[in-house]
Design a protein around this motif. Structure first.
Motif, PDB file in Angstrom:
ATOM      1  N   ILE A  92      12.627 -15.237  27.825  1.00 49.57           N
ATOM      2  CA  ILE A  92      12.554 -13.781  27.464  1.00 49.57           C
ATOM      3  C   ILE A  92      13.138 -14.015  26.030  1.00 49.57           C
ATOM      4  O   ILE A  92      12.912 -12.728  25.200  1.00 49.57           O
ATOM      5  CB  ILE A  92      14.803 -14.546  27.481  1.00 49.57           C
ATOM      6  CG1 ILE A  92      15.540 -14.283  28.732  1.00 49.57           C
ATOM      7  CG2 ILE A  92      15.598 -13.176  27.191  1.00 49.57           C
ATOM      8  CD1 ILE A  92      14.613 -13.461  29.662  1.00 49.57           C
ATOM      9  N   ALA A  93      13.101 -14.803  24.150  1.00 48.46           N
ATOM     10  CA  ALA A  93      12.669 -14.204  23.098  1.00 48.46           C
ATOM     11  C   ALA A  93      11.615 -13.235  23.221  1.00 48.46           C
ATOM     12  O   ALA A  93      11.501 -12.549  22.629  1.00 48.46           O
ATOM     13  CB  ALA A  93      12.910 -15.625  22.575  1.00 48.46           C
ATOM     14  N   LYS A  94      10.480 -13.674  23.676  1.00 46.95           N
ATOM     15  CA  LYS A  94       9.323 -13.620  23.340  1.00 46.95           C
ATOM     16  C   LYS A  94       9.272 -12.140  24.144  1.00 46.95           C
ATOM     17  O   LYS A  94       8.868 -11.313  23.314  1.00 46.95           O
ATOM     18  CB  LYS A  94       8.364 -14.041  24.008  1.00 46.95           C
ATOM     19  CG  LYS A  94       7.801 -15.399  23.807  1.00 46.95           C
ATOM     20  CD  LYS A  94       7.676 -15.521  21.689  1.00 46.95           C
ATOM     21  CE  LYS A  94       7.145 -16.611  21.567  1.00 46.95           C
ATOM     22  NZ  LYS A  94       7.089 -17.055  20.038  1.00 46.95           N
ATOM     23  N   LYS A  95       9.596 -11.794  25.109  1.00 51.15           N
ATOM     24  CA  LYS A  95       9.531 -10.692  25.687  1.00 51.15           C
ATOM     25  C   LYS A  95      10.350  -9.383  25.385  1.00 51.15           C
ATOM     26  O   LYS A  95      10.452  -8.066  24.964  1.00 51.15           O
ATOM     27  CB  LYS A  95      10.156 -10.886  27.449  1.00 51.15           C
ATOM     28  CG  LYS A  95       9.704 -11.382  27.950  1.00 51.15           C
ATOM     29  CD  LYS A  95       9.292 -11.514  29.823  1.00 51.15           C
ATOM     30  CE  LYS A  95       8.491 -11.707  30.290  1.00 51.15           C
ATOM     31  NZ  LYS A  95       8.967 -11.764  31.977  1.00 51.15           N
ATOM     32  N   ALA A  96      11.797  -9.937  24.567  1.00 50.45           N
ATOM     33  CA  ALA A  96      12.846  -9.715  24.037  1.00 50.45           C
ATOM     34  C   ALA A  96      12.051  -8.796  22.980  1.00 50.45           C
ATOM     35  O   ALA A  96      12.184  -7.065  22.454  1.00 50.45           O
ATOM     36  CB  ALA A  96      14.194 -10.065  23.633  1.00 50.45           C
ATOM     37  N   VAL A  97      11.607  -8.885  21.664  1.00 52.68           N
ATOM     38  CA  VAL A  97      11.103  -8.500  20.446  1.00 52.68           C
ATOM     39  C   VAL A  97       9.703  -8.178  20.889  1.00 52.68           C
ATOM     40  O   VAL A  97       9.492  -6.888  20.358  1.00 52.68           O
ATOM     41  CB  VAL A  97      10.518 -10.148  19.213  1.00 52.68           C
ATOM     42  CG1 VAL A  97      11.569 -10.440  19.204  1.00 52.68           C
ATOM     43  CG2 VAL A  97       9.293 -10.773  20.211  1.00 52.68           C
TER      44      VAL A  97
END
Length: 941
Positions: free
Chosen positions: A118-123
């Motif tokens: 989720i973190a990688k997709k969010a940024v």
């Protein structure tokens, strides 16, 4: 930048659970809510301080992940999840749902994989988002980048840490965050059972990665290394690469990033209200649902004009200025607990005789007020007053400083004598016994009704902490100012309250009185649920505090010359025993060193081929081990003798004279009412409960406790077998009651019945066995335990216990009924209604459940014995004062009371003490005491 906070639920749940391990939060229904409470506070603190725009909570599932499939031992060695955490997880999920925060979960993937994805997709999806991964887990360091950071929660006084690439690299001493997994691959992870490369720890891994950059490059260059390190890297290359693979957080989990779903919203009130009620989170309920006023800024420091007219404020509180802005420091101090910085308060400095008299006038018109003393010492008899604080309504308190000159201080204390003697006013304090003792130094006696928040909470939750700070945070969600902020941490370098600036000590001291006053209604509400607890507080614990204060102030005379001679004897004996140990061992060594001793016993003398070692690799050489070796080799007995001599000398013989008060010339122990869960008193400085009595050398120490002068003798009054008599009363066992009521030796009577012999045929050995069974039953001893204590087989021990229950069926029925009732109620009670809560009585864990069942049997017995001697002490003290006797009660240890008895009063005292002790509680069984008189404690006992 907008903020997205992703929470690692399981890591935070475990952290919260163990943070409350020593003082768990238990609901009235016996539910351990510690993990849910701590987790909720963590979420709320982030929302309050960081004001995130998006939120998500990631959970693990019980389904296996690729790590379990590829490496079966992954996490296999972990201890079984604590039962309280298993119970808490569904509540945490319900709470997250009620807060309307999305739960991120997917079978086959761990929370860190989900958060990483989720973190990688969010940024990547939104250049305006910054991601914060909230977790204490160091492995997340591999995920950080410019807009993805770790947010490590505060721990052990260390504040929150926000870690970006720079901070992670500095922590790991690496060049880039990609090397985190190389480090983990080499080091392994004991928590997750990731093996790593044998012999490679953190420092070695850092050096290798610094030199070679990556594990791949390292394994290509092992020929440049030497010795065991090279051998391990070559032999365990595959294991190292597997370890790195297992430690790598997967960022390609098939889970959608739905930004709209993660937007922070308001809680779902319909779900949240009943859940918070069920969990009994009253303060959190007010805080979350907006039923409590917003915290306001701390009041501005008074101007010179206001300070000069401070007495005008006694009658009515002054509101803080409307335009007052909270300082940067105050904003930083805001946490999930309120404090001085964010709570409106009116704390006044009261100086000068006119101002003090005016304050006393206001206090005298109250039906109740709270007070607290600030002193120069925790030892009451030595303490000098630095100041006193008073409060009689919430949010307002008054601090009166006292001069260092003791004559001047006495004159100022005298102004308060009439106030404290006013029996129409209730005096409230935290640990009031200490305040009573300090004021007694100045000739002030507190009369009338009293209330002690520490003792009240002790009766409500006997196994929790009862200090004011803990109570304040638990009941008021308010964190008081720490004493360490004023005078430093405990130890030789700790300062003195006299050195603290007047404004600072005023805020600290006044806050103590204010907080204590505010605690009272919350505690009263809890006490009201058990009327017997109210009676115990008012009729036993509070009156006993007065008695104990007087006992402590009296002190005990010590024969220093005797102890000095005893010290020399012990030193000589120690040297002789040590020399014998050297002779038997065949060499000299440090007998006090467990490492050296273990090597002598198990490597040189080879006493036990199966000798166990500690986690540090040393052999276990404790008393239990040595006792088992006594029959095998004389060195074991010699070492036990040496240890006893050393302990007696250092802990008692040499230490006791150091505790003599220079002011009185006597030692003044401090009795603690709120420590043991059973109601027993304990003591410190010195700890009288631990003064040895079972060995001849240990008993000699009691010779040092002597009368105050030649006109007095020591009188000792000891309950005879009180716990067995109480058990007989509870069990209503006819055979046992008959033995006590007819004055028959209960251990002989037990032996005669269990071993089927006549009373006159009971040998000392049979009596010894019967005694072990009698006392073992009280403490829930098993056949295994009895076998160990008697040195017999487990089969024989079981036969004895079985026969015991046949002969004393009332005892068996009492034990079974007690456990059954404890399971239904969740607690057991003493004769006077003192409760012991047993939250593990229904535990699925057999060890935890068995321990709770043993406590269920023992607590009512031991607690009733404690109640009985407390009642006796209160009545004896009243008798001494009523009769205006010269004799004084000076000690209490377990079931024994010790007196400085004036020679002219000994016979009178003996008769009345026996009568009062025997009639303290009506148990329906004959109570006996043993009373002796002598020129020292041993002789009297």
């Amino acid at each position: 930048m907008k903020k997205l906070f992703l929470f690692d639920a399981m890591a935070l749940i475990y952290r919260a659970h163990f943070a409350f391990a020593k003082t768990p939060r238990i609901s009235s229904k016996g539910l351990n809510t510690s993990a849910v409470f701590g987790f909720t506070n963590t979420i709320l603190e982030v929302i309050q301080k960081e004001k995130p725009d998006y939120l998500g909570v990631a959970f693990d599932t019980s389904a296996p992940t690729f790590r379990h499939i590829e490496y079966t031992p992954y996490k296999a060695q972990r201890e079984k999840q604590p039962e309280d955490i298993t119970i808490a997880i569904p509540y945490v999920k319900k709470l997250v749902e009620a807060l309307d925060i999305p739960i991120l979960i997917l079978d086959g993937y761990e929370a860190d994989d989900i958060i990483g994805t989720i973190a990688k997709k969010a940024v990547r999806a939104n250049p305006e988002i910054e991601v914060y991964m909230m977790t204490p887990d160091k492995d997340y360091g591999q995920l950080v980048e410019e807009r993805i950071k770790m947010y490590k929660p505060a721990f052990m006084g260390k504040g929150v840490e926000v870690l970006g690439p720079k901070e992670v690299c500095a922590k790991w001493n690496i060049q880039n965050v990609d090397q985190v997994i190389d480090m983990l691959g080499l080091m392994g992870d004991a928590v997750d059972n990731i093996p790593g490369v044998p012999g490679v720890g953190e420092k070695t891994a850092q050096k290798l990665i610094e030199e070679y950059g990556s594990m791949e490059n390292l394994f290509k260059n092992t020929d440049k290394l030497k010795g065991k390190l090279r051998e391990n890297l070559e032999n365990f290359q595959e294991q190292g690469m597997l370890s790195r693979h297992l430690a790598t957080i997967l960022c390609e989990v098939p889970i959608e990033y739905e930004e709209e779903r993660l937007i922070k919203t308001e809680p779902n009130r319909e779900l949240l209200e009943p859940l918070l009620d069920e969990l009994e989170f009253r303060t959190l309920r007010r805080r979350i649902l907006g039923e409590e006023p917003e915290p306001v800024a701390a009041k501005a420091k008074a101007s010179p004009k206001v300070a000069a007219n401070q007495m005008d404020m006694f009658g009515s509180p002054v509101a803080a200025p409307a335009d007052f802005m909270m300082s940067d420091e105050a904003e930083e101090a805001v946490s999930h607990f309120n404090n001085l910085a964010n709570t409106a308060h009116q704390y006044h400095l009261v100086q000068g005789e006119a101002a003090i008299k005016s304050l006393i006038g206001f206090l005298a018109r109250q039906t109740s007020f709270c007070f607290d003393t600030e002193t120069t010492s925790l030892t009451a008899v030595e303490a000098e007053l630095v100041g006193m604080s008073f409060a009689y309504r919430k949010g307002e308190a008054f601090y009166v400083p006292f001069p260092a000159d003791q004559a001047e201080a006495q004159a100022q204390v005298d102004l308060f004598k009439e106030l404290f003697a006013n029996e129409a006013i209730q005096k409230v304090a935290q640990n009031i016994k200490y305040d009573m003792s300090v004021l007694a130094n100045y000739g002030v006696e507190i009369k009338g009704a009293t209330y002690d928040t520490m003792l009240a909470h002790y009766l409500i939750e006997p196994e929790k902490r009862h200090n004011m700070d803990a109570l304040s945070m638990a009941y008021l969600s308010y964190e008081p100012l720490s004493i360490e902020t004023l005078i430093g941490k405990k130890g030789a370098k700790q300062g003195n309250m006299r050195d603290v600036a007047l404004e600072d000590i005023k805020e600290y001291a006044a806050e103590d009185a204010d907080v204590t006053l505010q605690l009272k209604p919350f505690l009263d509400e809890q006490l009201a649920k058990n009327p017997k607890a109210i009676e115990l507080l008012n009729e036993v614990e509070l009156p006993l505090a007065r008695v104990l204060s007087k006992i402590e102030c009296e002190g005990v005379n010590l024969d220093v010359a005797f102890l000095q001679e005893m010290s020399k004897t012990l030193e000589t004996d120690s040297r002789e025993v040590q020399q014998k140990i050297f002779e038997v061992a065949g060499q000299e060594f440090n007998v006090a060193s467990p490492k050296q001793l273990g090597e002598i016993l198990f490597e040189k003398l080879k006493l036990d081929p199966k000798a166990k070692k500690t986690k540090t690799g040393q052999y276990q050489t404790g008393e239990e081990i040595l006792s088992k070796l006594e029959a095998e080799h004389e060195i074991a007995r010699l070492i036990l003798d040496f240890r006893e001599l050393q302990k007696l000398k250092s802990t008692y013989v040499d230490a006791l004279p150091q505790l003599i008060s220079p002011k009185t010339g006597r030692i003044h122990t401090s009795f603690m009412q709120a420590v043991t869960a059973t109601g027993r008193l304990s003591s410190k400085d010195p700890n009288l409960q631990n003064i040895p009595i079972r060995t001849p050398r240990g008993r000699e120490i009691r010779k040092a406790f002597i009368p105050r002068d030649e006109n007095f003798q020591i009188l000792s009054a000891d309950y005879s077998q009180i716990e067995l008599r109480i058990m007989a009363a509870f069990a209503q066992d006819e055979a046992m009651l008959n033995a006590f009521n007819q004055g028959i030796d209960v251990h002989k009577a037990t032996a005669a019945k269990v071993f089927k012999v006549g009373l006159d045929e009971v040998t000392s050995e049979l009596r010894r066995r019967a005694k072990a069974v009698n006392f073992g039953i009280i403490y829930g001893q098993s056949a295994f335990g009895l076998a160990g204590s008697l040195g017999i087989s487990r089969t024989e021990a079981k036969e004895i216990i079985d026969q015991y229950f046949v002969e004393f069926p009332g005892v068996k029925a009492f034990m079974d009924t007690t456990i059954t009732n404890a399971r239904e109620l969740g607690y057991v009670e003493t004769v006077l209604g003192r409760r012991r809560y047993l939250r593990d009585i229904l535990s699925a864990n057999m060890n935890e459940r068995s321990f709770a069942e043993r406590n269920a049997i023992n607590a009512p017995i031991q607690g009733s014995a404690a109640d009985m001697i407390k009642v006796a002490m209160i009545r004896i003290q009243a008798f001494i004062e009523r009769e205006n006797l010269k004799s004084r009660m000076i000690l209490t240890v377990h079931d024994e009371l010790v007196f400085d008895a004036h020679v002219s009063e000994i016979d009178y005292l003996r008769t009345h003490i026996d009568e009062i002790m025997c009639q303290a509680l009506d148990l329906g069984v004959k109570i006996e005491t043993g009373i002796g008189v002598g020129m020292n404690w041993l002789e009297a006992h």
